[in-house]
Design a protein around this motif. Sequence first.
Motif, PDB file in Angstrom:
ATOM      1  N   GLU A 174      -4.468  -2.900  -1.060  1.00 38.71           N
ATOM      2  CA  GLU A 174      -5.213  -1.902  -0.298  1.00 38.71           C
ATOM      3  C   GLU A 174      -4.686  -1.797   1.128  1.00 38.71           C
ATOM      4  OE1 GLU A 174      -7.600   0.153  -1.434  1.00 38.71           O
ATOM      5  OE2 GLU A 174      -7.225  -0.678  -3.425  1.00 38.71           O
ATOM      6  N   GLU A 175      -4.701  -0.595   1.688  1.00 37.34           N
ATOM      7  CA  GLU A 175      -4.254  -0.345   3.056  1.00 37.34           C
ATOM      8  C   GLU A 175      -5.078  -1.183   4.036  1.00 37.34           C
ATOM      9  OE1 GLU A 175      -2.538   0.576   6.321  1.00 37.34           O
ATOM     10  OE2 GLU A 175      -1.762   1.594   4.532  1.00 37.34           O
ATOM     11  N   GLN A 176      -4.378  -1.858   4.963  1.00 33.93           N
ATOM     12  CA  GLN A 176      -5.031  -2.751   5.922  1.00 33.93           C
ATOM     13  C   GLN A 176      -5.013  -2.226   7.361  1.00 33.93           C
ATOM     14  OE1 GLN A 176      -6.615  -5.684   4.779  1.00 33.93           O
ATOM     15  NE2 GLN A 176      -6.154  -4.598   2.869  1.00 33.93           N
ATOM     16  N   ASN A 219       1.774  -6.272   5.189  1.00 32.98           N
ATOM     17  CA  ASN A 219       2.705  -7.292   4.697  1.00 32.98           C
ATOM     18  C   ASN A 219       1.964  -8.579   4.338  1.00 32.98           C
ATOM     19  OD1 ASN A 219       5.084  -5.793   4.833  1.00 32.98           O
ATOM     20  ND2 ASN A 219       5.537  -6.412   6.921  1.00 32.98           N
ATOM     21  N   LEU A 220       1.019  -8.972   5.200  1.00 35.19           N
ATOM     22  CA  LEU A 220       0.260 -10.190   4.942  1.00 35.19           C
ATOM     23  C   LEU A 220      -0.596 -10.055   3.686  1.00 35.19           C
ATOM     24  CD1 LEU A 220      -0.563 -13.022   5.827  1.00 35.19           C
ATOM     25  CD2 LEU A 220      -2.308 -11.978   7.310  1.00 35.19           C
ATOM     26  N   PRO A 254       0.802  -1.237   0.000  1.00 32.96           N
ATOM     27  CA  PRO A 254       0.000   0.000   0.000  1.00 32.96           C
ATOM     28  C   PRO A 254       0.832   1.284   0.000  1.00 32.96           C
ATOM     29  CG  PRO A 254      -0.929  -1.568   1.538  1.00 32.96           C
ATOM     30  CD  PRO A 254       0.368  -2.153   1.069  1.00 32.96           C
ATOM     31  N   CYS A 255       0.936   1.928  -1.133  1.00 30.40           N
ATOM     32  CA  CYS A 255       1.599   3.235  -1.265  1.00 30.40           C
ATOM     33  C   CYS A 255       1.160   3.835  -2.605  1.00 30.40           C
ATOM     34  CB  CYS A 255       3.121   3.133  -1.168  1.00 30.40           C
ATOM     35  SG  CYS A 255       3.895   1.868  -2.185  1.00 30.40           S
TER      36      CYS A 255
END
Length: 355
Positions: A207-209, A216-217, A188-189
């Motif tokens: 997508e940002e988690q 990472n996962l 995510p960036c």
Amino acid sequence: MIYSEALNFILKKQSLGIKPGLARVKKLLADMGNPQDKIKVIHIAGTNGKGTVAKTIADALQNNGFKTGLFLSPWVVDYREQIQINGDYISEDDFASYVEEYSENDCTEFEMLTAIMYKYFADCSVDYAVVECGMGGAGDATNVEKENLAVITSISLDHTDFLGSTVEKIAEEKSGILRKNSACVLYPCKDLKHIFEPECKKLICVEEQGSVYANNLETVNAVLSEIGVDKIGSLSPLPARQERINGVLLDGGHNFEAAKALALLLNNEIAVIGMMGDKQVDEYLSVVAPKCRKIIAVTPDNPRAMPAEALAEIAKKYCKDVTACGNPREAVISNSNLTLVCGSFYLIREIRNLI
């Protein structure tokens, strides 16, 4: 050559330092028959998390029946841990044989290690080679294959003398592992998406988690989905990456982003901290040191290490109880209530067995 001779031979090449360019490693690989082009490569670059992401991908592939090579750096427990197949280190005999056969070259240590890795994986007919970049991307010795599945993990400032002084410049360097005919999975960036998208056939943006672990996962699972392997629910552990042994937390992360991830686990620690002088020492300590009630600053066994006294002076800005002890082993042995060792993989390599 026996293993001890081979290890001594390749370690002596450290004196050559880091040399720019891929000409030397490409020549050696050509002499080997270009093994990097005979295997499927999953190539991973990034500032933080790339080792954990690489290990988790390799474990998942192995668990799904694939013969999987894994290339990691730096080593912590055993030099051979950098080259593995299905979790087993390259044997001492095999390592010595490759070093002896290809000893007549002018490669640096990492270049020779990289070439041996590709040759070993090809000779063993792995289904996949999961390869972690050493540093950067475009100029990294691992960046020699014609096609791959590229993976970019978290990007932040590190190795700025070599990679550039802005996140954008570092991203451009890391985008060098992408191939026009291959896909790339991007951590995510989204603000860096424009740098990577033109360099590959297909960009898969994660997508940002909400946390580094979850990001990472999710990056791992995006890679597995691209390959056609079922998703997994947790990351694989690695030595010196937020590792707990006998109540002591060990972490070799050394930049500001690594410090922020580590700080989430800290509370009133008694810490041994050692760092390289060319790292973001003040920025790192500004995040980690306030979470410590006592810090023993040490000097890791490396020419680039910051002297313990200099590190202690910086740490005193953020923690009231700071002392300097040049010898890391002495610092660990004399502090039985230790709860944290951090700041450098070189430091943890020295003292992990003591812990």
